[in-house]
Write a protein that holds these residues in place. Structure first.
Motif, mmCIF file in Angstrom:
data_model
loop_
_atom_site.group_PDB
_atom_site.id
_atom_site.type_symbol
_atom_site.label_atom_id
_atom_site.label_comp_id
_atom_site.label_asym_id
_atom_site.label_seq_id
_atom_site.Cartn_x
_atom_site.Cartn_y
_atom_site.Cartn_z
ATOM 1 N N GLN A 89 -33.725 -23.783 -79.856
ATOM 2 C CA GLN A 89 -34.030 -24.911 -78.971
ATOM 3 C C GLN A 89 -34.779 -24.447 -77.721
ATOM 4 N N GLU A 90 -34.421 -23.279 -77.228
ATOM 5 C CA GLU A 90 -35.066 -22.765 -76.014
ATOM 6 C C GLU A 90 -36.535 -22.463 -76.267
ATOM 7 N N ARG A 91 -36.870 -22.111 -77.505
ATOM 8 C CA ARG A 91 -38.264 -21.821 -77.840
ATOM 9 C C ARG A 91 -39.132 -23.069 -77.864
ATOM 10 N N LEU A 92 -38.527 -24.242 -77.663
ATOM 11 C CA LEU A 92 -39.310 -25.466 -77.447
ATOM 12 C C LEU A 92 -39.680 -25.618 -75.973
ATOM 13 N N LYS A 93 -39.059 -24.808 -75.117
ATOM 14 C CA LYS A 93 -39.396 -24.800 -73.696
ATOM 15 C C LYS A 93 -40.316 -23.630 -73.357
ATOM 16 N N CYS A 94 -40.094 -22.521 -74.045
ATOM 17 C CA CYS A 94 -40.898 -21.311 -73.822
ATOM 18 C C CYS A 94 -40.872 -20.512 -75.114
ATOM 19 N N ILE A 95 -42.024 -20.141 -75.638
ATOM 20 C CA ILE A 95 -42.061 -19.406 -76.903
ATOM 21 C C ILE A 95 -41.716 -17.954 -76.621
ATOM 22 N N LEU A 96 -40.461 -17.642 -76.805
ATOM 23 C CA LEU A 96 -39.910 -16.325 -76.484
ATOM 24 C C LEU A 96 -40.137 -15.367 -77.647
ATOM 25 N N THR A 97 -40.614 -14.184 -77.337
ATOM 26 C CA THR A 97 -40.885 -13.184 -78.374
ATOM 27 C C THR A 97 -39.613 -12.472 -78.816
ATOM 28 N N PHE A 98 -38.771 -12.116 -77.858
ATOM 29 C CA PHE A 98 -37.575 -11.337 -78.155
ATOM 30 C C PHE A 98 -36.316 -12.097 -77.751
ATOM 31 N N PRO A 99 -35.198 -11.819 -78.416
ATOM 32 C CA PRO A 99 -34.994 -10.766 -79.410
ATOM 33 C C PRO A 99 -35.498 -11.155 -80.791
ATOM 34 N N VAL A 100 -35.838 -10.132 -81.593
ATOM 35 C CA VAL A 100 -36.015 -10.345 -83.028
ATOM 36 C C VAL A 100 -34.619 -10.383 -83.626
ATOM 37 N N CYS A 101 -34.341 -11.426 -84.382
ATOM 38 C CA CYS A 101 -32.982 -11.648 -84.892
ATOM 39 C C CYS A 101 -32.921 -11.382 -86.395
ATOM 40 N N SER A 102 -31.880 -10.664 -86.819
ATOM 41 C CA SER A 102 -31.666 -10.379 -88.236
ATOM 42 C C SER A 102 -30.242 -10.755 -88.608
ATOM 43 N N TYR A 103 -30.118 -11.572 -89.654
ATOM 44 C CA TYR A 103 -28.814 -12.023 -90.124
ATOM 45 C C TYR A 103 -28.443 -11.229 -91.375
ATOM 46 N N ALA A 104 -27.319 -10.526 -91.332
ATOM 47 C CA ALA A 104 -26.880 -9.705 -92.463
ATOM 48 C C ALA A 104 -25.794 -10.439 -93.239
ATOM 49 N N CYS A 105 -26.022 -10.610 -94.540
ATOM 50 C CA CYS A 105 -25.080 -11.345 -95.391
ATOM 51 C C CYS A 105 -24.763 -10.551 -96.648
ATOM 52 N N LEU A 106 -23.524 -10.646 -97.074
ATOM 53 C CA LEU A 106 -23.123 -10.011 -98.323
ATOM 54 C C LEU A 106 -23.334 -10.957 -99.496
ATOM 55 N N VAL A 107 -23.821 -10.380 -100.586
ATOM 56 C CA VAL A 107 -24.054 -11.127 -101.823
ATOM 57 C C VAL A 107 -23.118 -10.566 -102.888
ATOM 58 N N GLU A 108 -22.497 -11.456 -103.646
ATOM 59 C CA GLU A 108 -21.595 -11.035 -104.711
ATOM 60 C C GLU A 108 -21.941 -11.797 -105.988
#
Length: 728
Positions: A340-359
């Protein structure tokens, strides 16, 4: 007589100036300078005519010293002339750089190592960029000397030639003697603050001091690496301080008022968002120590099972343990807030990574799966890492490094989060394959497509494998030498972050990058899509490198392989090969960073996922290879769910979705889709933002070559994707 100076101006000839120069030359060599000597030298000088230039005067001084048998002084004068010549040439070169910098449309087009993270074009950037050639020369000299020291029989000319042809040394023009990127443990931060990094900040005691000092921590760590700094534990640590502030159940009381004095109503939720804002905008500020770039900052997010596998044995210094429920609420809150904040300012960082387990080919944590799909449908931008085990973390915007030791220590915290790359050397596969092909010409004559199943022989594959291994053997020498430089710097107390326990040099990798994979395959007549020929080719390349990495592993050196982003390298290697007469494709101006071709309109989004899956040997790229799925617009939650389920099923480990964002230059309106006309004010002055590879930046800040490449990317629309999903 008039003297013509180097700038073509003139001045009256002055014999005393020549006398002073010769006198200083004698003094520099420890020789006595007398009037008799001066008379002798003066008699030998031939200075006549109406005009004479500076170089002719100096030539005569040099020759006269020889003629008068003052050989030591003549040599000293020659060295003096050469030193001043080099100083003038360097100054001239720097002045030319300044002029080019001023005229350039952006910094990326003015530097030898472009980077779209540089959004400004001022004096601070100029003073950082102007030294890059010197840094490169110093780094390479140190590196070559260490190679020679370790391998005295190795011809250093081979190394120089390698880095001009088949290899690329990443960020060699960055600051001297730095590792590439790091993911750190924040535990020393809880124990000692920034004291061990040379800072004055004390140990964080509450949520206010934690957020404030954390920002300083990021800048301090970023000053010791060429690239990214990942703090995978940031949100878990923030949750710890939130619980210290408001109790373990704070996440259940987000609407609770916490300030009865302030005129503004403050709740736990609003205060947390204020901390989010403080941290996020701080890490997006430019830093002088990084050439007016923001620090490349990476945050990690976890599903329940990855989190428990990662931090199940973790204790904070006060003996308490992380709480999944509150950490999960906080990490989801942050990711949603950032979107939502990136609709006010296009922020470069942080780069976000979501780690998920697959079974068994499915997301193990279905609740997280639903959340992720919803966030993607709302235009959120983050990477997704899928794994069958808690095996890797992202230390960079595209690089996944394996976790070697996931134990807990009361000194350094969670050891498993410490990872990264010390150095990256990339193989130019297109050139390597063509060199091999030329060596094999006698065996390959009259064969138009040598990789057809009925054409390529086991012997040819074996020859190619040996050819690649021969190059890799040299790469391991270069990497080993660089690793020794890192240890020399550490032993010399140059690395505060390592000495303070934030990162362990032995936990980081020496990375072998891959570039030109598509072009190498096309040269051999292979189509770069989901077919057996291409799979066979990729498997041979990836498997060969991975096996050699394991063979060369030692207690101090470990290697991994990634498909590099190559923001500038991809263009440099393409242009280098084209200039040297190698075949390069005409449908692109650089070497792509994926297994698929991003400008191929005939490959479906599902096949792109397949090409980055375990079904297609992508597991052999243990250093990471993110599938960047370029879309023309955002999809529905159900469409994202189907795509992500497909990725989990086929074993695609690393992916993200790219949809350009737009900002009106006149009124500041921001939207998460590409537009040409502002719906708010009607302006056509629109700036677009996208990823070159890892992080979101303004396309106008990209190099001209990257801007051209961006126009060739195929962005799949949702209708075509829906048809693909219905047919799978």
């Amino acid at each position: 007589m008039l003297v013509i100076k180097r700038d073509k101006s003139t001045q009256e000839f002055d014999l005393n100036k020549i006398k002073k120069v010769i006198q200083k030359t004698f003094q520099a060599t420890g020789s006595e300078f007398t009037e008799d000597l001066w008379e002798e030298i003066q008699d030998e000088l031939y200075l006549k005519g109406d005009f004479i230039d500076v170089e002719e005067i100096q030539d005569q001084i040099e020759q006269t010293l020889f003629d008068c048998n003052h050989l030591k002084e003549a040599k000293a004068f020659i060295l003096y002339r050469e030193a001043h010549k080099q100083k003038r040439e360097k100054a001239k070169k720097n002045i030319e750089f300044i002029k080019k910098f001023i005229k350039s449309s952006n910094t990326a087009n003015a530097t030898i190592d472009d980077n779209s993270n540089v959004g400004t074009h001022g004096i601070g950037v100029l003073n950082a960029e102007i030294h890059k050639e010197d840094n490169q020369g110093t780094n390479m000299e140190l590196w070559e000397n260490k190679v020679h020291e370790l391998y005295p029989d190795f011809d250093i000319k081979i190394m120089r030639n390698d880095f001009k042809t088949v290899l690329y040394a990443h960020d060699s023009s960055s600051q001297v003697l730095m590792p590439y990127c790091m993911a750190v443990s924040m535990y020393p931060f809880l124990l000692n603050g920034l004291k061990d990094l040379g800072g004055k900040s004390a140990v964080p005691k509450n949520i206010d001091s934690f957020c404030g000092i954390y920002c300083n921590l990021v800048f301090a760590l970023a000053s010791e690496v060429k690239g990214a700094v990942a703090t995978p534990e940031f949100l878990m640590y923030m949750d710890y301080f939130c619980r210290k502030e408001w109790g373990d159940d704070y996440y259940l009381n987000y609407d609770l008022k916490i300030d009865s004095i302030s005129k503004r109503e403050k709740t736990i939720k609003s205060q947390i968002e204020q901390y989010f804002q403080q941290v996020t905008y701080s890490i997006n500020q430019i830093a002088g120590s990084r050439g007016m770039q923001s620090p490349f900052t990476n945050f990690s997010f976890f599903d329940k099972y990855f989190f428990e596998g990662m931090f199940g044995e973790f204790y904070f210094p006060d003996g308490t343990r992380p709480l999944w429920e509150s950490t999960n609420k906080l990490q989801r809150h942050y990711l949603h807030w950032l979107n939502q904040e990136r609709l006010k300012c296009i922020l470069t960082f942080p780069v976000c990574s979501y780690a998920c387990l697959v079974e068994n080919g499915e997301f193990k944590d279905n609740d997280t799966f639903e959340f992720i799909s919803q966030e993607y449908s709302e235009g959120n931008s983050f990477f997704l890492y899928l794994s069958n085990s808690v095996d890797s973390l992202s230390s960079c915007c595209r690089l996944a490094n394996a976790i070697q030791d996931n134990t807990f220590s009361f000194t350094n915290g969670q050891i498993g989060v410490m990872t990264g790359s010390k150095n990256v050397i990339t193989l130019n596969l297109n050139r390597i394959i063509q060199d091999w092909y030329r060596d094999e010409m006698d065996k390959l004559k009259n064969i138009s497509n040598i990789w057809k199943s009925n054409t390529i022989t086991a012997n040819l594959k074996e020859d190619l494998t040996k050819y690649i291994i021969n190059i890799l053997d040299r790469v391991y020498k270069y990497h080993t030498a660089y690793n020794e430089l890192m240890w020399w710097a550490k032993d010399s107390k140059l690395f505060n972050a390592y000495d303070a326990g934030f990162i362990d040099l032995n936990k980081q990798y020496l990375t072998i990058g891959i570039s030109g994979l598509n072009q190498a395959a096309e040269f051999l007549g292979i189509t770069c899509n989901n077919n057996e020929e291409y799979k066979d080719f990729c498997s041979l390349i990836f498997k060969t490198i991975k096996e050699e990495n394991l063979k060369h592993k030692t207690t101090k050196t470990q290697f991994n392989t990634e498909q590099i982003p190559g923001e500038s390298a991809a263009i440099k290697l393409y242009n280098r090969d084209k200039k040297d007469g190698y075949w390069v494709p005409e449908d692109t101006n650089l070497y792509a960073s994926y297994v698929f071709k991003p400008n191929d309109s005939n490959i479906s989004i599902l096949d792109k996922i397949i090409l980055h899956s375990s079904n297609f040997a992508a597991n052999l790229l243990d250093g990471g290879s993110a599938a960047h799925l370029n879309l023309s617009s955002h999809l529905s939650k159900e469409q994202y769910k189907k795509i992500l389920n497909y990725a989990a099923k086929v074993g695609c480990k690393y992916l993200t979705f790219n949809i350009p964002n737009s900002e009106c230059d006149d009124c500041g309106f921001i939207t998460k889709v590409p537009i040409d006309i502002c719906p708010k004010c009607g302006s056509s002055h629109i700036s677009k933002y996208d990823r070159i590879i890892g992080y979101l930046t303004k396309i106008a800040n990209w190099s001209s070559g990257r801007q051209i490449e961006n126009t060739t990317r195929i962005r799949t629309n949702k209708d075509i994707i829906q048809k693909d999903l219905e047919s799978c």
